[in-house]
Design a protein around this motif. Structure first.
Motif, mmCIF file in Angstrom:
data_model
loop_
_atom_site.group_PDB
_atom_site.id
_atom_site.type_symbol
_atom_site.label_atom_id
_atom_site.label_comp_id
_atom_site.label_asym_id
_atom_site.label_seq_id
_atom_site.Cartn_x
_atom_site.Cartn_y
_atom_site.Cartn_z
ATOM 1 N N LYS A 142 0.903 -1.375 0.167
ATOM 2 C CA LYS A 142 0.082 -0.033 -0.067
ATOM 3 C C LYS A 142 0.982 1.370 -0.092
ATOM 4 C CE LYS A 142 -4.002 -2.096 -0.133
ATOM 5 N NZ LYS A 142 -4.897 -2.118 -1.180
ATOM 6 N N ARG A 143 2.151 1.159 -0.049
ATOM 7 C CA ARG A 143 3.018 2.193 -0.237
ATOM 8 C C ARG A 143 3.078 3.028 -1.347
ATOM 9 N NH1 ARG A 143 7.813 3.018 2.830
ATOM 10 N NH2 ARG A 143 6.658 1.649 4.454
ATOM 11 N N GLN A 144 2.732 4.275 -1.486
ATOM 12 C CA GLN A 144 3.145 4.997 -2.849
ATOM 13 C C GLN A 144 4.367 4.632 -3.414
ATOM 14 O OE1 GLN A 144 0.777 7.260 -4.441
ATOM 15 N NE2 GLN A 144 -0.465 6.063 -3.068
ATOM 16 N N ILE A 145 4.586 4.637 -4.707
ATOM 17 C CA ILE A 145 5.744 4.224 -5.228
ATOM 18 C C ILE A 145 6.541 5.550 -5.151
ATOM 19 C CG2 ILE A 145 4.796 2.517 -6.796
ATOM 20 C CD1 ILE A 145 4.900 4.460 -9.094
ATOM 21 N N SER A 146 6.354 6.497 -5.096
ATOM 22 C CA SER A 146 7.252 7.664 -4.904
ATOM 23 C C SER A 146 7.909 7.635 -3.324
ATOM 24 C CB SER A 146 6.359 9.024 -5.147
ATOM 25 O OG SER A 146 5.370 9.123 -4.052
ATOM 26 N N GLN A 147 7.571 6.980 -2.667
ATOM 27 C CA GLN A 147 7.974 7.019 -1.307
ATOM 28 C C GLN A 147 8.899 5.679 -0.982
ATOM 29 O OE1 GLN A 147 4.696 6.502 1.247
ATOM 30 N NE2 GLN A 147 4.130 8.842 1.026
ATOM 31 N N LEU A 148 9.021 5.004 -2.051
ATOM 32 C CA LEU A 148 10.025 3.837 -2.269
ATOM 33 C C LEU A 148 11.513 4.129 -2.438
ATOM 34 C CD1 LEU A 148 7.667 1.059 -3.861
ATOM 35 C CD2 LEU A 148 8.064 1.559 -1.430
ATOM 36 N N SER A 149 12.429 3.514 -2.080
ATOM 37 C CA SER A 149 13.805 3.763 -2.562
ATOM 38 C C SER A 149 13.933 3.120 -3.725
ATOM 39 C CB SER A 149 14.794 3.032 -1.598
ATOM 40 O OG SER A 149 14.535 1.649 -1.457
ATOM 41 N N GLY A 150 15.152 3.402 -4.387
ATOM 42 C CA GLY A 150 15.301 3.085 -5.902
ATOM 43 C C GLY A 150 15.091 1.472 -5.893
ATOM 44 N N GLY A 151 15.862 0.777 -5.011
ATOM 45 C CA GLY A 151 16.023 -0.648 -4.999
ATOM 46 C C GLY A 151 14.685 -1.166 -4.789
ATOM 47 N N GLN A 152 13.709 -0.694 -3.905
ATOM 48 C CA GLN A 152 12.437 -1.014 -3.965
ATOM 49 C C GLN A 152 11.438 -0.909 -4.925
ATOM 50 O OE1 GLN A 152 11.682 1.283 -0.333
ATOM 51 N NE2 GLN A 152 12.220 -0.534 1.008
ATOM 52 N N GLN A 153 11.750 0.303 -5.586
ATOM 53 C CA GLN A 153 11.064 0.676 -7.081
ATOM 54 C C GLN A 153 11.311 -0.642 -8.022
ATOM 55 O OE1 GLN A 153 12.315 4.247 -7.676
ATOM 56 N NE2 GLN A 153 10.445 5.165 -6.501
ATOM 57 N N GLN A 154 12.572 -0.874 -7.992
ATOM 58 C CA GLN A 154 12.901 -1.927 -9.027
ATOM 59 C C GLN A 154 12.347 -3.194 -8.651
ATOM 60 O OE1 GLN A 154 13.892 -1.226 -11.848
ATOM 61 N NE2 GLN A 154 15.908 -2.001 -12.265
ATOM 62 N N ARG A 155 12.344 -3.563 -7.445
ATOM 63 C CA ARG A 155 11.649 -4.921 -6.955
ATOM 64 C C ARG A 155 10.230 -4.721 -7.554
ATOM 65 N NH1 ARG A 155 14.257 -7.712 -1.660
ATOM 66 N NH2 ARG A 155 16.146 -6.487 -1.758
ATOM 67 N N VAL A 156 9.560 -3.817 -7.099
ATOM 68 C CA VAL A 156 8.160 -3.575 -7.814
ATOM 69 C C VAL A 156 7.862 -3.742 -9.041
ATOM 70 C CG1 VAL A 156 6.277 -2.093 -7.792
ATOM 71 C CG2 VAL A 156 7.368 -2.140 -5.914
ATOM 72 N N PHE A 157 8.644 -3.400 -9.844
ATOM 73 C CA PHE A 157 8.712 -3.641 -11.290
ATOM 74 C C PHE A 157 9.130 -4.848 -11.933
ATOM 75 C CE2 PHE A 157 7.215 0.432 -12.385
ATOM 76 C CZ PHE A 157 6.898 0.620 -13.815
ATOM 77 N N LEU A 158 9.895 -5.454 -11.067
ATOM 78 C CA LEU A 158 10.185 -6.920 -11.295
ATOM 79 C C LEU A 158 8.906 -7.784 -10.853
ATOM 80 C CD1 LEU A 158 12.015 -9.178 -11.986
ATOM 81 C CD2 LEU A 158 12.997 -9.278 -9.729
#
Length: 252
Positions: free
Chosen positions: A131-147
């Protein structure tokens, strides 16, 4: 049947040719690193194969057919820098986007879709950030979400454009674990990669690209000082001898 067959693909930006007569074939169940110097056309190659950039000529076959017919079998993870991370959505919704072909446009996802998306987030260690906004994620976390968004598609062929760029060591290890599991499951993965030091550990096949194919094949046979020199024009220095198949570290 090959998973991917490319014949004489060329591409350009304005009048600058970035790919010239690129041809290669990828077999099922391989994990291929696409390597080459900056400006070699690595990202353009993936975009051209996926019809995200127009080719000048050539043909591309996915599972002996067209991308249009086989699109549901193909997954894509773009460069993180090409994504608008300020778009107001959360991690779970990003992953659900990978299921839109099954859900149907303008339809609400059902419980089974959300469960599948959560399972994909769980695989990349991001279930706690659903439920976390993607803008609030770190770079590594954003990459994991897209994976996770790519994984939820359950594709047979995956393209990943520099998935390790800007991520921490833990995320890189987590991503590699997933990529190797995909290969073990019979999936095929092509990864744009920039770190020559990790090529032998990460990939069973390597494709050297510098606007055209320099070499392509099994890493143990292709990842040599000679091919690195051809691809990079001698402008690279390999620190560790064990990074090379033939042990020749005199590439500088």
């Amino acid at each position: 049947m090959s998973v991917l067959h490319v014949e004489n693909i060329s591409a350009a930006y304005r009048r600058n040719t970035v790919l010239k007569n690129v041809s290669f074939t990828v077999e099922k169940g391989s994990l291929t690193g696409i390597v080459g110097p900056n400006g070699a056309g690595k990202s353009t190659l993936i975009k051209t194969l996926l019809n995200l950039h127009p080719p000048l000529n050539g043909q591309v076959y996915f599972f002996d057919s067209s991308l249009k017919r086989q699109k549901s079998r193909v997954g894509y993870v773009p460069q993180r820098g090409s994504v608008d991370w300020d778009f107001p959505t959360n991690a779970l919704d990003v992953v659900l986007m990978g299921l839109y072909r099954r859900i149907g446009w303008l339809k609400w996802p059902k419980k089974k879709h959300k469960e599948k998306a959560m399972d994909a987030l769980r695989k990349v260690g991001m279930e706690g950030y659903a439920k976390r906004q993607i803008s609030q994620l770190s770079g590594g976390q954003q990459q994991r979400v897209f994976l996770a968004r790519a994984l939820v598609q359950d594709a047979d062929l995956y393209f990943m454009d520099e998935p390790f760029a800007g991520v921490d060591a833990a995320t890189e290890r987590a991503i590699m674990t997933i990529l190797k599991q995909l290969r073990a499951d019979g999936k095929t993965v092509l990864v744009v990669h920039h770190d020559l030091q990790t090529v032998k550990d990460y990939f069973d096949h390597v494709l050297f690209l510098n606007k055209t194919i320099i070499a392509h094949g099994k890493t143990e046979e292709i990842f040599t000082a000679s091919n690195i020199t051809k691809a990079y024009g001698g402008a690279v220095h390999i620190i560790k001898e064990e990074a090379l198949v033939d042990g020749d570290s005199s590439v500088d």
